[in-house]
Design a protein around this motif. Structure first.
Motif, short mmCIF file in Angstrom:
data_model
loop_
_atom_site.label_atom_id
_atom_site.label_comp_id
_atom_site.label_asym_id
_atom_site.label_seq_id
_atom_site.Cartn_x
_atom_site.Cartn_y
_atom_site.Cartn_z
N ARG A 1 -4.24 -12.55 -25.66
CA ARG A 1 -2.97 -13.35 -26.03
C ARG A 1 -2.90 -14.45 -25.31
N GLY A 2 -2.96 -15.91 -25.59
CA GLY A 2 -2.47 -16.99 -24.66
C GLY A 2 -3.85 -17.54 -23.78
N VAL A 3 -4.91 -16.76 -24.02
CA VAL A 3 -6.26 -17.39 -23.30
C VAL A 3 -7.00 -18.35 -24.16
N GLY A 4 -7.11 -19.70 -24.03
CA GLY A 4 -8.15 -20.48 -24.52
C GLY A 4 -9.04 -20.62 -23.87
N ARG A 5 -10.13 -21.77 -24.34
CA ARG A 5 -11.28 -21.76 -23.70
C ARG A 5 -11.11 -22.53 -22.10
N LYS A 6 -10.08 -23.42 -22.16
CA LYS A 6 -9.99 -23.79 -20.64
C LYS A 6 -9.33 -22.72 -19.79
N VAL A 7 -8.50 -21.88 -20.15
CA VAL A 7 -8.11 -20.84 -18.99
C VAL A 7 -9.03 -19.78 -19.05
N ALA A 8 -9.83 -19.67 -19.95
CA ALA A 8 -11.10 -18.66 -19.70
C ALA A 8 -12.06 -19.29 -18.93
N ALA A 9 -12.32 -20.43 -18.95
CA ALA A 9 -13.59 -20.97 -18.25
C ALA A 9 -12.97 -21.11 -16.70
N CYS A 10 -11.77 -21.37 -16.47
CA CYS A 10 -11.23 -21.54 -14.93
C CYS A 10 -11.02 -20.17 -14.66
N ALA A 11 -10.84 -18.90 -15.11
CA ALA A 11 -10.82 -17.59 -14.49
C ALA A 11 -12.33 -17.27 -14.50
N LEU A 12 -13.31 -17.54 -15.41
CA LEU A 12 -14.64 -17.20 -14.99
C LEU A 12 -15.21 -17.79 -13.84
N LEU A 13 -14.80 -19.14 -13.81
CA LEU A 13 -15.34 -19.87 -12.46
C LEU A 13 -14.75 -19.35 -11.27
N PHE A 14 -13.62 -19.21 -11.10
CA PHE A 14 -12.80 -19.03 -9.79
C PHE A 14 -12.76 -17.53 -9.34
N GLY A 15 -12.59 -16.70 -10.58
CA GLY A 15 -12.46 -15.28 -10.35
C GLY A 15 -13.66 -14.57 -10.60
#
Length: 267
Positions: free
Chosen positions: A180-194
């Protein structure tokens, strides 16, 4: 320490300061193990080799020249996901306040600098045990149920963060976007940095406008899907690093020029 950065890296309090070409670091207690902060800062990554994979185009050449030494922070996977969930429609100073309150009220105590007590970022298990009202008290607003749902998914084993690293990028992105609440931009940020997905290329409203300005200045009609496809195919295996160069340069330098021209991206 007003002349540096103090914060938590995992369960360790650290203080950092840049002094010309050198960096100074301090820990809460004497230590010979600086590996966590070295990983966090990407100190031992071959930055020149990563940049060499970038496409040879004027916007990237200008950005790399203007922002020497820029690197990706290698954050804890859960902390990265949680913080980006908190970031929706928020400015940086507001995100910092949310994270500070989460640490202060719900994080486990850890040794701080100069004999003080600091707080680690709360684990998914600690957050999963809270009520939505506890998160709203930390100024998360409508993001509260999103963070709570993600914490419970991880704490209950329905989302295995460690396994995400081993998935292809599209599958890892889909797994995060099932939250819930994870769109494409939030997913990309988390995948890149985390999670170490170096090809992940986050694009928000401002970034989409900046890409259009830099790469498609004469396009009359430019769809979000075309920008998305371009961001995923043009920048190579270290597209996330290329994104950081482009948008730091655009925000800090080009944005002023675009503002004078009346063409600064909105958002």
């Amino acid at each position: 320490h007003l002349d540096g950065w103090a914060g938590g890296v995992g369960r360790h309090a650290r203080w950092l300061r840049r002094d010309g070409p050198r960096s100074e670091a301090r820990a809460a207690a004497p230590t010979a193990d600086w590996a966590p902060i070295e990983r966090y800062l990407g100190i031992h990554e071959d930055l020149a080799a990563m940049i060499a994979t970038f496409p040879d185009d004027p916007p990237l050449r200008d950005a790399v020249t203007a922002c020497p030494g820029l690197r990706i922070l290698r954050q804890d996977p859960w902390e990265a996901l949680a913080c980006f969930l908190c970031s929706a429609t928020k400015q940086v100073v507001q995100i910092q306040e949310i994270v500070r309150l989460l640490r202060q009220r719900h994080g486990e105590p850890i040794p701080g600098l100069d004999g003080s007590t600091a707080r680690a970022f709360p684990s998914p298990e600690r957050l999963a045990a809270l009520h939505e009202s506890d998160l709203r008290a930390c100024k998360l607003g409508f993001r509260s149920p999103n963070l709570l749902a993600a914490a419970r998914a991880v704490a209950e084993g329905r989302l295995d963060l460690d396994s995400l690293r081993r998935l292809p990028l599209p599958e890892a992105r889909a797994a995060l976007m099932s939250l819930r609440g994870v769109g494409r931009k939030v997913a990309a940020c988390a995948l890149l940095f985390g999670f170490g997905f170096d090809a992940a290329f986050p694009v928000d409203v401002w970034g989409r406008a900046a890409l259009a300005r830099l790469y498609f200045p004469k396009a009359r009609r430019l769809t979000a899907r075309r920008i998305e496809h371009f961001s995923e195919t043009h920048f190579g295996p270290f597209g996330g690093l290329a994104q950081q160069y482009l948008f730091h340069h655009a925000r800090t330098q080009l944005g002023r020029r675009w503002a004078r021209e009346g063409r600064r991206p909105k958002g």
